[in-house]
Design a protein around this motif. Sequence first.
Motif, PDB file in Angstrom:
ATOM      1  N   PRO A   1       0.792  -1.229   0.000  1.00 53.22           N
ATOM      2  CA  PRO A   1       0.000   0.000   0.000  1.00 53.22           C
ATOM      3  C   PRO A   1       0.829   1.286   0.000  1.00 53.22           C
ATOM      4  CG  PRO A   1      -0.837  -1.576   1.603  1.00 53.22           C
ATOM      5  CD  PRO A   1       0.487  -2.086   1.162  1.00 53.22           C
ATOM      6  N   PHE A   2       2.101   1.196   0.460  1.00 56.67           N
ATOM      7  CA  PHE A   2       2.955   2.375   0.543  1.00 56.67           C
ATOM      8  C   PHE A   2       4.304   2.102  -0.114  1.00 56.67           C
ATOM      9  CE2 PHE A   2       0.005   3.039   4.052  1.00 56.67           C
ATOM     10  CZ  PHE A   2      -0.250   4.405   3.998  1.00 56.67           C
ATOM     11  N   TYR A   3       5.039   3.176  -0.402  1.00 61.20           N
ATOM     12  CA  TYR A   3       6.426   3.067  -0.842  1.00 61.20           C
ATOM     13  C   TYR A   3       7.232   4.143  -0.125  1.00 61.20           C
ATOM     14  CZ  TYR A   3       5.670   7.194  -3.781  1.00 61.20           C
ATOM     15  OH  TYR A   3       5.387   8.457  -4.215  1.00 61.20           O
ATOM     16  N   VAL A   4       8.533   3.942  -0.002  1.00 61.05           N
ATOM     17  CA  VAL A   4       9.389   4.926   0.662  1.00 61.05           C
ATOM     18  C   VAL A   4       9.602   6.096  -0.295  1.00 61.05           C
ATOM     19  CG1 VAL A   4      11.658   5.388   1.666  1.00 61.05           C
ATOM     20  CG2 VAL A   4      10.550   3.171   2.052  1.00 61.05           C
ATOM     21  N   SER A   5       9.157   7.278   0.108  1.00 63.99           N
ATOM     22  CA  SER A   5       9.256   8.456  -0.757  1.00 63.99           C
ATOM     23  C   SER A   5      10.318   9.446  -0.289  1.00 63.99           C
ATOM     24  CB  SER A   5       7.900   9.160  -0.845  1.00 63.99           C
ATOM     25  OG  SER A   5       7.405   9.491   0.442  1.00 63.99           O
ATOM     26  N   ALA A   6      10.794   9.305   0.940  1.00 60.47           N
ATOM     27  CA  ALA A   6      11.858  10.180   1.442  1.00 60.47           C
ATOM     28  C   ALA A   6      12.499   9.535   2.661  1.00 60.47           C
ATOM     29  CB  ALA A   6      11.296  11.561   1.810  1.00 60.47           C
ATOM     30  N   TRP A   7      13.764   9.849   2.870  1.00 55.72           N
ATOM     31  CA  TRP A   7      14.464   9.385   4.067  1.00 55.72           C
ATOM     32  C   TRP A   7      15.603  10.349   4.392  1.00 55.72           C
ATOM     33  CZ3 TRP A   7      18.982   5.493   4.206  1.00 55.72           C
ATOM     34  CH2 TRP A   7      19.354   5.228   5.531  1.00 55.72           C
ATOM     35  N   THR A   8      15.573  10.873   5.588  1.00 55.37           N
ATOM     36  CA  THR A   8      16.684  11.658   6.114  1.00 55.37           C
ATOM     37  C   THR A   8      17.301  10.844   7.236  1.00 55.37           C
ATOM     38  OG1 THR A   8      15.543  13.731   5.611  1.00 55.37           O
ATOM     39  CG2 THR A   8      17.398  13.837   7.144  1.00 55.37           C
ATOM     40  N   PRO A   9      18.460  10.205   7.000  1.00 61.11           N
ATOM     41  CA  PRO A   9      19.037   9.305   8.002  1.00 61.11           C
ATOM     42  C   PRO A   9      19.162   9.957   9.374  1.00 61.11           C
ATOM     43  CG  PRO A   9      20.210   9.098   5.923  1.00 61.11           C
ATOM     44  CD  PRO A   9      19.266  10.256   5.763  1.00 61.11           C
ATOM     45  N   GLY A  10      18.760   9.194  10.379  1.00 63.13           N
ATOM     46  CA  GLY A  10      18.819   9.680  11.748  1.00 63.13           C
ATOM     47  C   GLY A  10      17.653  10.543  12.151  1.00 63.13           C
ATOM     48  N   GLN A  11      16.786  10.880  11.185  1.00 64.84           N
ATOM     49  CA  GLN A  11      15.666  11.768  11.493  1.00 64.84           C
ATOM     50  C   GLN A  11      14.313  11.161  11.149  1.00 64.84           C
ATOM     51  OE1 GLN A  11      16.143  15.900  10.283  1.00 64.84           O
ATOM     52  NE2 GLN A  11      18.363  15.661  10.194  1.00 64.84           N
ATOM     53  N   SER A  12      14.065  10.872   9.868  1.00 61.30           N
ATOM     54  CA  SER A  12      12.714  10.425   9.518  1.00 61.30           C
ATOM     55  C   SER A  12      12.701   9.644   8.214  1.00 61.30           C
ATOM     56  CB  SER A  12      11.773  11.629   9.387  1.00 61.30           C
ATOM     57  OG  SER A  12      12.153  12.452   8.298  1.00 61.30           O
TER      58      SER A  12
ATOM     59  N   ARG B   1       9.483   8.711  12.662  1.00 67.14           N
ATOM     60  CA  ARG B   1      10.447   9.624  13.281  1.00 67.14           C
ATOM     61  C   ARG B   1      11.411   8.803  14.122  1.00 67.14           C
ATOM     62  NH1 ARG B   1       9.523  14.766  15.038  1.00 67.14           N
ATOM     63  NH2 ARG B   1      11.503  14.441  16.151  1.00 67.14           N
ATOM     64  N   ILE B   2      12.713   8.973  13.901  1.00 62.25           N
ATOM     65  CA  ILE B   2      13.715   8.190  14.610  1.00 62.25           C
ATOM     66  C   ILE B   2      13.993   8.856  15.951  1.00 62.25           C
ATOM     67  CG2 ILE B   2      15.922   7.013  14.399  1.00 62.25           C
ATOM     68  CD1 ILE B   2      13.920   6.630  12.012  1.00 62.25           C
ATOM     69  N   ILE B   3      13.488   8.252  17.038  1.00 62.35           N
ATOM     70  CA  ILE B   3      13.677   8.793  18.392  1.00 62.35           C
ATOM     71  C   ILE B   3      14.031   7.623  19.309  1.00 62.35           C
ATOM     72  CG2 ILE B   3      12.684  10.160  20.254  1.00 62.35           C
ATOM     73  CD1 ILE B   3      10.664  11.296  18.281  1.00 62.35           C
ATOM     74  N   PRO B   4      15.319   7.349  19.506  1.00 62.42           N
ATOM     75  CA  PRO B   4      15.704   6.179  20.309  1.00 62.42           C
ATOM     76  C   PRO B   4      15.297   6.269  21.776  1.00 62.42           C
ATOM     77  CG  PRO B   4      17.537   6.933  18.929  1.00 62.42           C
ATOM     78  CD  PRO B   4      16.487   7.988  18.876  1.00 62.42           C
ATOM     79  N   ASP B   5      15.306   7.455  22.366  1.00 61.08           N
ATOM     80  CA  ASP B   5      15.075   7.608  23.802  1.00 61.08           C
ATOM     81  C   ASP B   5      13.580   7.599  24.114  1.00 61.08           C
ATOM     82  OD1 ASP B   5      16.290   8.429  26.542  1.00 61.08           O
ATOM     83  OD2 ASP B   5      14.671   9.882  26.200  1.00 61.08           O
ATOM     84  N   ALA B   6      13.177   6.768  25.082  1.00 60.56           N
ATOM     85  CA  ALA B   6      11.757   6.614  25.416  1.00 60.56           C
ATOM     86  C   ALA B   6      11.157   7.904  25.944  1.00 60.56           C
ATOM     87  CB  ALA B   6      11.583   5.486  26.432  1.00 60.56           C
ATOM     88  N   ASN B   7      11.881   8.601  26.805  1.00 65.19           N
ATOM     89  CA  ASN B   7      11.353   9.854  27.364  1.00 65.19           C
ATOM     90  C   ASN B   7      11.185  10.914  26.283  1.00 65.19           C
ATOM     91  OD1 ASN B   7      11.228   8.860  30.009  1.00 65.19           O
ATOM     92  ND2 ASN B   7      13.365   9.382  30.401  1.00 65.19           N
ATOM     93  N   ALA B   8      12.120  10.919  25.340  1.00 67.02           N
ATOM     94  CA  ALA B   8      12.007  11.867  24.224  1.00 67.02           C
ATOM     95  C   ALA B   8      10.803  11.536  23.351  1.00 67.02           C
ATOM     96  CB  ALA B   8      13.290  11.861  23.397  1.00 67.02           C
ATOM     97  N   GLN B   9      10.462  10.246  23.232  1.00 69.12           N
ATOM     98  CA  GLN B   9       9.265   9.869  22.486  1.00 69.12           C
ATOM     99  C   GLN B   9       8.007  10.419  23.165  1.00 69.12           C
ATOM    100  OE1 GLN B   9       8.601   5.890  21.178  1.00 69.12           O
ATOM    101  NE2 GLN B   9      10.662   5.592  20.353  1.00 69.12           N
ATOM    102  N   VAL B  10       7.948  10.287  24.488  1.00 66.32           N
ATOM    103  CA  VAL B  10       6.787  10.800  25.224  1.00 66.32           C
ATOM    104  C   VAL B  10       6.661  12.306  25.035  1.00 66.32           C
ATOM    105  CG1 VAL B  10       5.739  11.085  27.497  1.00 66.32           C
ATOM    106  CG2 VAL B  10       6.874   8.941  26.934  1.00 66.32           C
ATOM    107  N   THR B  11       7.787  13.016  25.118  1.00 64.23           N
ATOM    108  CA  THR B  11       7.772  14.469  24.923  1.00 64.23           C
ATOM    109  C   THR B  11       7.293  14.821  23.523  1.00 64.23           C
ATOM    110  OG1 THR B  11       9.600  14.742  26.486  1.00 64.23           O
ATOM    111  CG2 THR B  11       9.197  16.549  24.947  1.00 64.23           C
ATOM    112  N   ALA B  12       7.776  14.075  22.517  1.00 64.69           N
ATOM    113  CA  ALA B  12       7.367  14.338  21.132  1.00 64.69           C
ATOM    114  C   ALA B  12       5.867  14.095  20.950  1.00 64.69           C
ATOM    115  CB  ALA B  12       8.167  13.459  20.174  1.00 64.69           C
ATOM    116  N   LEU B  13       5.340  13.081  21.629  1.00 65.89           N
ATOM    117  CA  LEU B  13       3.903  12.800  21.566  1.00 65.89           C
ATOM    118  C   LEU B  13       3.116  13.937  22.217  1.00 65.89           C
ATOM    119  CD1 LEU B  13       1.746  10.572  20.828  1.00 65.89           C
ATOM    120  CD2 LEU B  13       1.951   9.814  23.207  1.00 65.89           C
TER     121      LEU B  13
END
Length: 595
Positions: free
Chosen positions: A270-281, A304-316
């Motif tokens: 249903p989807f294809y990869v249309s963009a990639w910025t390594p380390g970001q998205s 969105r590449i966010i390894p840290d769990a607390n940073a994920q919560v903040t981003a949400l």
Amino acid sequence: MHIKGRKARYTVSAVALAGVAALALSACTTSGSTSGSTAATGGTVTVAVVNDLTSLNSQTPQGNLDTNGQVGYLNGSYGTGFQYIDNNFKIVHDDKFGKYEKTSDDPLTVKYTLNKNDKWSDGQPITADDLVLGWAIASGYYDSATLDDEGKVTSGTQYFSIAGSTAGVDATAFPTVGDDNTSITLKYSTPYVDWELVNPIAQPAHIVAKKAGLSSAADLTKLLKGLPKGDKSSPAAPDATLKKAADFVNTGYDITAFPTDKDLLVSSGPFYVSAWTPGQSITMSKNKYYDGGLKPNVDKIVFRIIPDANAQVTALQNGEVDIINPQASADTLTALKATSAKVLTGDQVSYDHLDLNFGSTVFQDPKVREAFLKTIPRQQILDSIVTPVNPKAEVLNSQIWLPSQDDYAASVKQNGSDKYNKVDIEGAKALLAGATPSVRILYNTNNPNRVDEFQAIQASAAKAGIKVEDAGSPDWSTLLPGGNYDASLFGWISPGAGTTQIPQLFSSAGGGNYNRYQGTNDLAIKTQTTLDTDELVKLEQQIDKQTFADGYGLPLFQLPGVFGVNARVDGVKYMGNQNGPFWNFWEWSVKSSSK
């Protein structure tokens, strides 16, 4: 689309071989879902993930990473096509993409028929040529390689390199092509317990043919049909064109930047990869040619590449992402519950483990293996990482089953895991008899849980005179197949159905056998043709027992799972397997007022 009644018997799990559900490297089941009356179309959903993209082929040993597999799930190269696994771990057939059915039990015969409107994202039709290529990748039909104890080819040729195992599918003959090049029929010479999970959609044959110097997908099928089955006892010279095709499939999809070669982006899903910025998205856009049953409501999905769990919560909380699936911890849950997000929790069919490298010099001596394992503070690790999230959690004592599964307790009673129930420093010292070995451990330095595990093991082992050296790296997943370490800490996460994970891990040719273990090869292969449930359990128990006897390594704990979902997205339901929240992406919708 209809649901088949088959369900998981047991699970363990990095991702899958071409077309068969397998384990993937990963970064109390209660089910919950977000629900709403709005089923709007359009919009973008942004999901936080821990690991970055490393390959557009998740089904190779080096590409077998959870994020790669989730991208593959959306673009059709892994886990979708003829079927998918739902959050009750049942196999669901997508008859709108294509139908498959067992036409005979003796011999086992299965026919796959594509929808006549199926197309790749470049507009080219999906045909039986694509199914023949998927079969060739999954079956190892053309391989004539003999492998040494470290998995290296000593004679003959190995063409396609897969993360899973060829066991089961390797019992098929060259497919019968029919129905105006829209169907293939597979005939098995032996029974195969997981036949219903075989999904012969992988890379596009017309692209692979082009990279091998052929003019069309039909030419690739013609080449494959004309080549003999591989023979280890009398290996033929490698076919140069097939080798070129296989090399492209094996490594041509590994990327470090967004591809300039658009052929790599061609998708059946249903989807294809249309963009990639390594380390970001990573951005995935809707495939306008997709005609299967999993048609999405949303136009784009962004990772969105966010390894840290607390940073994920903040981003949400800040509205930067809509869905998070962090590694669960007490702090993460507390922070999530303080937000307005919907919180979905449950067990994952995933576990953390320590594996010893049987190709390592230091672990050639079984006494050293046993001594090191006696120092592993598993209860301490559980208490620091999992117990705050799940007070009922227990140390994992099986290499095959998880605690919630029916056969777990019986296997633990007989598998010898009780030898490692408690840290035994004096016992380790006695086995070492004055030796002070050094052990290099590979792990993900970007994962706080793995850092904590490493430090706890390092401190405990030092008490027995074992020097644990830090071989951790943020590139751990690409380093796993190389074997340049003595032990490794990582997680397996499963699709939740089938048994193909067993030869993937415990057979000599298994694509997930990173630690070069040879002790249960025949037993693991036999599981794929054993249809009697009781006999299969006995085989699995033997494997479980043998791995502990050989000092294979130690399972640590089953991982708890948590999703956080903000109010603008509907349709997200909890799933404990490797696809996580992505498993039902076609049911997601963005509320019309918040596109």
